[in-house]
Design an enzyme around this catalytic site. Structure first.
Site, PDB file in Angstrom:
ATOM      1  N   THR A  85     -14.988  10.338 -27.251  1.00 52.42           N
ATOM      2  CA  THR A  85     -14.288   9.124 -27.645  1.00 52.42           C
ATOM      3  C   THR A  85     -13.829   9.229 -29.096  1.00 52.42           C
ATOM      4  OG1 THR A  85     -15.744   7.894 -26.166  1.00 52.42           O
ATOM      5  CG2 THR A  85     -14.458   6.603 -27.746  1.00 52.42           C
ATOM      6  N   ILE A 109     -14.673   3.074 -15.053  1.00 55.46           N
ATOM      7  CA  ILE A 109     -14.083   2.541 -16.286  1.00 55.46           C
ATOM      8  C   ILE A 109     -15.201   2.309 -17.292  1.00 55.46           C
ATOM      9  CG2 ILE A 109     -12.948   0.526 -17.297  1.00 55.46           C
ATOM     10  CD1 ILE A 109     -11.303   0.393 -14.661  1.00 55.46           C
ATOM     11  N   GLY A 110     -14.995   2.743 -18.509  1.00 56.59           N
ATOM     12  CA  GLY A 110     -16.012   2.607 -19.545  1.00 56.59           C
ATOM     13  C   GLY A 110     -15.740   1.441 -20.470  1.00 56.59           C
ATOM     14  N   GLY A 141     -20.147   5.858 -27.366  1.00 59.58           N
ATOM     15  CA  GLY A 141     -21.491   6.073 -26.840  1.00 59.58           C
ATOM     16  C   GLY A 141     -21.519   5.872 -25.345  1.00 59.58           C
ATOM     17  N   LYS A 142     -22.600   5.296 -24.843  1.00 59.04           N
ATOM     18  CA  LYS A 142     -22.775   5.119 -23.406  1.00 59.04           C
ATOM     19  C   LYS A 142     -22.100   3.829 -22.965  1.00 59.04           C
ATOM     20  CE  LYS A 142     -26.279   7.144 -21.762  1.00 59.04           C
ATOM     21  NZ  LYS A 142     -27.640   7.581 -21.447  1.00 59.04           N
ATOM     22  N   GLY A 143     -20.982   3.961 -22.284  1.00 63.27           N
ATOM     23  CA  GLY A 143     -20.138   2.823 -21.958  1.00 63.27           C
ATOM     24  C   GLY A 143     -20.841   1.695 -21.236  1.00 63.27           C
TER      25      GLY A 143
END
Lengths: 130, 185
Positions: free
Chosen positions: A1, A30-31, A52-54
């Site tokens: 990202t 989708i994040g 980071g972690k979506g």
């Protein structure tokens, strides 16, 4: 990202984020990046871009929470961002960059590292990973 | 009060032992993009234009997970997404892009040229063609490094956020939750 936030000398703000998502993500996943208020947010107080972690960032409405803490609790950008990253998002899940209308900058993360950089009009600049 | 800018190239389990071969191009890319952003702000470019400009540069750099260099889905494809927003709460977002060279600019077009804030998959691709933005075959975005990362992630049966190092094959018997791979993050 990847992401960028900026404020000009008049206090105008903007945020942008772009990503390919997770390695080995399911097709159609989708994040947080395109979700307004999760991975990207801006209003008249601040501009925020997260990484980071979506799934954790969406659940935590991370970017909007930074703005909401400033708006409703009256705290500074640094305090708001620090609270969101350190207190309200699981460790190892998020990093963010943010600027305020007053020209403050903050780049907290609770992962091992985050490729990041910033600069301000008074001559300060920083590039970091860990 | 004055101008300010910040940018990131992703967060995750970046090991202190990250090799110079991986670290130096990322550092150089970040430094280059910071310089571009600072010069734009000094030239009184609007913050909206600045963030789009900087993110386009990062998208074009194959060492970051966006645009060219995007990581791969389980099918070995790319599905890119992007979002842009300003202090008037104007915003645009896109998901599921497979051919658009600069997703962030398409997100801005969603913001400025449509009554909507979010277009995805086939609709977003059709909008890109309607607007005449640059597109390329999906293969343009796929790098050998990301093919290797996908293969290792599949071997370990897990997803990975930016810079996470692949687990050793012996660890694949661990539960997904123990690896932070669950829906609980």
């Amino acid at each position: 990202t990847v992401g960028c936030v900026a404020v000009d000398s008049f206090g105008n703000l903007a945020s942008a984020t772009s990503t390919g998502g997770f390695v080995n993500k399911m097709v159609g996943r989708i994040g947080d990046t395109p979700i307004i208020g999760a991975g990207t947010y801006a209003n008249n107080l601040c501009a925020v871009s997260a990484t980071g972690k979506g799934e954790a960032i969406i659940r935590g409405t991370v970017a909007r929470d930074v703005a909401a803490l400033m708006e409703f609790k009256g705290v500074s950008l640094k305090e708001a961002a620090a609270y969101v990253v350190e207190e309200s998002t699981p460790k190892g899940n998020v990093g963010l960059i943010a600027v305020s209308a007053a020209g403050e900058v903050t780049m907290p993360f609770n992962t091992t590292g985050m490729f990041r950089a910033c600069a301000t009009e008074d001559g300060y600049s920083e590039i970091g990973i860990w | 009060m004055g101008w300010a800018i910040a940018l990131h190239g992703g967060a995750g389990g970046i090991p202190l032992s990250l090799s110079p071969e991986r670290r130096l191009p990322c550092e150089a890319g970040i430094r280059h993009c910071l310089h571009i952003g600072v010069e734009a702000l000094k030239a009184n470019t609007s913050p909206l234009d600045v963030v789009e400009l900087v993110v386009r540069e990062l998208e074009n750099n194959p060492h970051f997970n966006a645009g060219k260099g995007s990581v791969l889905t389980t099918d070995g494809t790319v599905e890119m997404e992007a979002c842009i927003m300003d202090d008037k709460k104007r915003c645009g977002a896109v998901s599921g892009l497979t051919t658009v060279v600069n997703p962030i600019s398409l997100a801005r077009l969603v913001m400025e040229k449509t009554p909507h804030i979010y277009l995805a998959f086939d609709g977003a691709e059709a909008f890109a063609r309607e607007q005449g933005v640059e597109t390329l075959d999906s293969s343009h975005f796929i790098t050998p490094d990301n093919v290797e990362r996908l293969n290792k992630a599949k071997e370990a049966k897990r997803v990975q956020i930016d810079y996470t190092q692949p687990l050793h094959k012996d660890k694949k018997e661990e539960t997904p939750d123990a690896d932070g791979n669950s829906k609980l993050g």
